[in-house]
Design a protein around this motif. Structure first.
Motif, PDB file in Angstrom:
ATOM      1  N   HIS A   1      35.572  91.066 131.344  1.00  0.00           N
ATOM      2  CA  HIS A   1      34.674  91.047 130.596  1.00  0.00           C
ATOM      3  C   HIS A   1      34.478  89.898 129.720  1.00  0.00           C
ATOM      4  CE1 HIS A   1      32.755  94.986 132.065  1.00  0.00           C
ATOM      5  NE2 HIS A   1      34.138  95.429 131.622  1.00  0.00           N
ATOM      6  N   LEU A   2      34.926  88.907 129.507  1.00  0.00           N
ATOM      7  CA  LEU A   2      35.200  88.062 129.047  1.00  0.00           C
ATOM      8  C   LEU A   2      34.510  87.418 129.180  1.00  0.00           C
ATOM      9  CD1 LEU A   2      38.856  87.463 127.664  1.00  0.00           C
ATOM     10  CD2 LEU A   2      36.834  88.353 125.930  1.00  0.00           C
ATOM     11  N   PRO A   3      33.844  86.856 130.619  1.00  0.00           N
ATOM     12  CA  PRO A   3      33.440  85.260 131.238  1.00  0.00           C
ATOM     13  C   PRO A   3      31.863  86.079 130.937  1.00  0.00           C
ATOM     14  CG  PRO A   3      34.709  86.065 133.159  1.00  0.00           C
ATOM     15  CD  PRO A   3      35.235  87.306 131.591  1.00  0.00           C
TER      16      PRO A   3
ATOM     17  N   HIS B   1      49.348  88.349 128.413  1.00  0.00           N
ATOM     18  CA  HIS B   1      48.582  89.208 129.726  1.00  0.00           C
ATOM     19  C   HIS B   1      49.108  90.786 129.326  1.00  0.00           C
ATOM     20  CE1 HIS B   1      46.785  86.097 132.247  1.00  0.00           C
ATOM     21  NE2 HIS B   1      47.914  86.151 132.205  1.00  0.00           N
ATOM     22  N   GLU B   2      49.284  90.999 128.059  1.00  0.00           N
ATOM     23  CA  GLU B   2      49.697  92.064 127.307  1.00  0.00           C
ATOM     24  C   GLU B   2      48.469  92.798 127.166  1.00  0.00           C
ATOM     25  OE1 GLU B   2      52.801  91.619 124.402  1.00  0.00           O
ATOM     26  OE2 GLU B   2      52.275  90.170 124.535  1.00  0.00           O
ATOM     27  N   VAL B   3      49.331  94.292 127.206  1.00  0.00           N
ATOM     28  CA  VAL B   3      48.122  95.213 126.969  1.00  0.00           C
ATOM     29  C   VAL B   3      48.290  96.233 126.304  1.00  0.00           C
ATOM     30  CG1 VAL B   3      46.150  97.083 128.102  1.00  0.00           C
ATOM     31  CG2 VAL B   3      46.191  94.949 129.438  1.00  0.00           C
TER      32      VAL B   3
ATOM     33  N   ALA C   1      43.509  96.813 123.184  1.00  0.00           N
ATOM     34  CA  ALA C   1      43.798  95.255 122.725  1.00  0.00           C
ATOM     35  C   ALA C   1      44.514  93.937 123.678  1.00  0.00           C
ATOM     36  CB  ALA C   1      44.435  95.086 121.556  1.00  0.00           C
ATOM     37  N   HIS C   2      43.421  92.950 123.946  1.00  0.00           N
ATOM     38  CA  HIS C   2      43.870  92.522 125.339  1.00  0.00           C
ATOM     39  C   HIS C   2      44.528  91.158 124.756  1.00  0.00           C
ATOM     40  CE1 HIS C   2      42.919  95.647 128.736  1.00  0.00           C
ATOM     41  NE2 HIS C   2      41.808  95.835 127.014  1.00  0.00           N
ATOM     42  N   LEU C   3      45.567  91.136 125.044  1.00  0.00           N
ATOM     43  CA  LEU C   3      46.284  89.268 124.478  1.00  0.00           C
ATOM     44  C   LEU C   3      46.359  88.611 125.843  1.00  0.00           C
ATOM     45  CD1 LEU C   3      48.556  91.252 121.925  1.00  0.00           C
ATOM     46  CD2 LEU C   3      46.177  90.685 121.336  1.00  0.00           C
ATOM     47  N   LEU C   4      45.873  87.577 126.064  1.00  0.00           N
ATOM     48  CA  LEU C   4      45.828  86.760 126.966  1.00  0.00           C
ATOM     49  C   LEU C   4      46.477  85.504 126.637  1.00  0.00           C
ATOM     50  CD1 LEU C   4      41.953  86.849 128.443  1.00  0.00           C
ATOM     51  CD2 LEU C   4      43.464  88.297 129.216  1.00  0.00           C
ATOM     52  N   PRO C   5      47.173  83.939 127.580  1.00  0.00           N
ATOM     53  CA  PRO C   5      47.643  83.031 126.967  1.00  0.00           C
ATOM     54  C   PRO C   5      46.560  82.177 126.226  1.00  0.00           C
ATOM     55  CG  PRO C   5      48.717  83.601 129.342  1.00  0.00           C
ATOM     56  CD  PRO C   5      47.453  85.052 128.561  1.00  0.00           C
ATOM     57  N   VAL C   6      46.947  81.507 125.508  1.00  0.00           N
ATOM     58  CA  VAL C   6      46.037  80.438 124.882  1.00  0.00           C
ATOM     59  C   VAL C   6      45.471  79.397 126.392  1.00  0.00           C
ATOM     60  CG1 VAL C   6      45.483  78.733 123.617  1.00  0.00           C
ATOM     61  CG2 VAL C   6      47.102  80.784 122.915  1.00  0.00           C
ATOM     62  N   GLU C   7      46.240  79.010 126.735  1.00  0.00           N
ATOM     63  CA  GLU C   7      45.645  78.419 128.164  1.00  0.00           C
ATOM     64  C   GLU C   7      44.079  79.247 129.147  1.00  0.00           C
ATOM     65  OE1 GLU C   7      45.810  75.068 128.445  1.00  0.00           O
ATOM     66  OE2 GLU C   7      47.399  75.001 127.054  1.00  0.00           O
ATOM     67  N   ARG C   8      44.822  80.372 129.115  1.00  0.00           N
ATOM     68  CA  ARG C   8      43.998  81.447 129.836  1.00  0.00           C
ATOM     69  C   ARG C   8      42.370  80.844 129.192  1.00  0.00           C
ATOM     70  NH1 ARG C   8      40.654  81.962 134.173  1.00  0.00           N
ATOM     71  NH2 ARG C   8      40.114  83.977 134.835  1.00  0.00           N
ATOM     72  N   ILE C   9      42.016  81.806 127.694  1.00  0.00           N
ATOM     73  CA  ILE C   9      41.013  81.316 127.124  1.00  0.00           C
ATOM     74  C   ILE C   9      40.428  80.418 126.925  1.00  0.00           C
ATOM     75  CG2 ILE C   9      40.581  82.527 124.777  1.00  0.00           C
ATOM     76  CD1 ILE C   9      42.682  83.868 123.787  1.00  0.00           C
ATOM     77  N   ALA C  10      41.008  79.585 126.597  1.00  0.00           N
ATOM     78  CA  ALA C  10      40.418  77.937 126.450  1.00  0.00           C
ATOM     79  C   ALA C  10      40.035  77.617 127.913  1.00  0.00           C
ATOM     80  CB  ALA C  10      41.700  76.935 126.527  1.00  0.00           C
TER      81      ALA C  10
ATOM     82  N   LEU D   1      38.460  80.081 130.237  1.00  0.00           N
ATOM     83  CA  LEU D   1      37.343  80.940 129.905  1.00  0.00           C
ATOM     84  C   LEU D   1      35.988  79.624 129.313  1.00  0.00           C
ATOM     85  CD1 LEU D   1      39.175  84.901 129.854  1.00  0.00           C
ATOM     86  CD2 LEU D   1      38.104  83.022 131.891  1.00  0.00           C
ATOM     87  N   LEU D   2      36.774  79.965 127.936  1.00  0.00           N
ATOM     88  CA  LEU D   2      35.246  79.030 127.542  1.00  0.00           C
ATOM     89  C   LEU D   2      35.099  77.867 127.889  1.00  0.00           C
ATOM     90  CD1 LEU D   2      37.214  79.138 123.788  1.00  0.00           C
ATOM     91  CD2 LEU D   2      35.200  80.531 124.374  1.00  0.00           C
ATOM     92  N   GLY D   3      35.653  77.139 128.716  1.00  0.00           N
ATOM     93  CA  GLY D   3      35.681  75.845 129.270  1.00  0.00           C
ATOM     94  C   GLY D   3      34.668  76.371 130.696  1.00  0.00           C
ATOM     95  N   GLU D   4      35.123  77.445 131.546  1.00  0.00           N
ATOM     96  CA  GLU D   4      34.335  77.868 132.556  1.00  0.00           C
ATOM     97  C   GLU D   4      33.418  78.471 132.097  1.00  0.00           C
ATOM     98  OE1 GLU D   4      36.215  80.789 134.535  1.00  0.00           O
ATOM     99  OE2 GLU D   4      38.575  79.296 135.132  1.00  0.00           O
TER     100      GLU D   4
END
Length: 219
Positions: A128-130, A155-157, A173-182, A184-187
């Motif tokens: 749902h983050l996108p 990718h911890e839950v 709580a969904h803990l994603l890697p920093v690179e994945r969040i960046a 998704l923001l770019g996308e």
């Protein structure tokens, strides 16, 4: 369209913990110097761009919204929890607060100079983050700024059962890697200009990351 079930879990959980959240979580004047510095930097960016007001999404009891106001920003708060919004309105009657979801913000396209998401997106399942980040992009004016800060991981839950004074909670709580969040923001069309990773400190059990991004000004 039916509301995603995770939103109701967040809403009910934060309604339940609201009073103790206010008692336990440090207000801006007692935040660590780094957090205060990042908020001040965000305020400087928004003021310099001069594109419109700031939405504090996931504002909770409104204390950070009021801090943004004290830094010279036109700020308002949005939160999923009606009880949190009630507390915010009572404590800060001079500021506007509304109940709403960051998955579907009741705001016009390009109406914001800034979006602050301070530890408010990590309850959102990754799929749902996108949608959330697309809403940030949609509501920001060209040249507007985003500050996003939240817990990160591999990718911890996490599925806590009690929080903030022992109240039952049902959110995740969904803990994603920093690179994945960046990524998704770019996308979503946002340009990440800075990221800061913080190791666990104090009562925090997990690392966190602060992102600064902006919506490109095509003019």
């Amino acid at each position: 369209m039916a509301e995603p079930s995770f939103l109701n879990a967040i809403r009910q959980s934060y309604d339940a913990v609201a009073e103790d959240y206010v008692r336990i979580v440090a207000p801006p004047e007692r935040m660590d110097p780094l957090t205060r510095a990042m908020l001040a930097a965000f305020a400087d960016l928004v003021r310099a761009a001069d594109r419109g007001p700031v939405a504090d999404v996931g504002c909770g009891p409104g204390r950070v919204t009021a801090h943004l106001d004290s830094l010279g920003l036109s700020a308002f708060g949005v939160d999923l929890s009606p009880r949190m919004v009630e507390l915010a309105r009572t404590t800060h009657p001079h500021l506007p607060f509304s109940v709403g979801s960051m998955t579907a913000l009741d705001l016009d396209d390009g109406s914001l100079g800034g979006v602050l998401a301070l530890f408010s997106t990590f309850h959102t399942p990754p799929e749902h983050l996108p949608t959330v980040f697309a809403e940030f992009h949609r509501t920001l004016a060209p040249g507007g700024h985003l500050m996003l800060w939240g817990y990160v991981g591999d990718h911890e839950v996490l599925r806590p059962t009690r929080a903030y004074g022992g109240h039952p909670v049902s959110y995740e709580a969904h803990l994603l890697p920093v690179e994945r969040i960046a990524e998704l923001l770019g996308e979503a069309g946002l340009v990440v200009t800075a990221r800061l990773v913080c190791e666990p400190a104090g009562k925090a059990r997990w690392p966190s990351a602060c992102f600064f991004a902006h919506k490109p000004d095509r003019s």
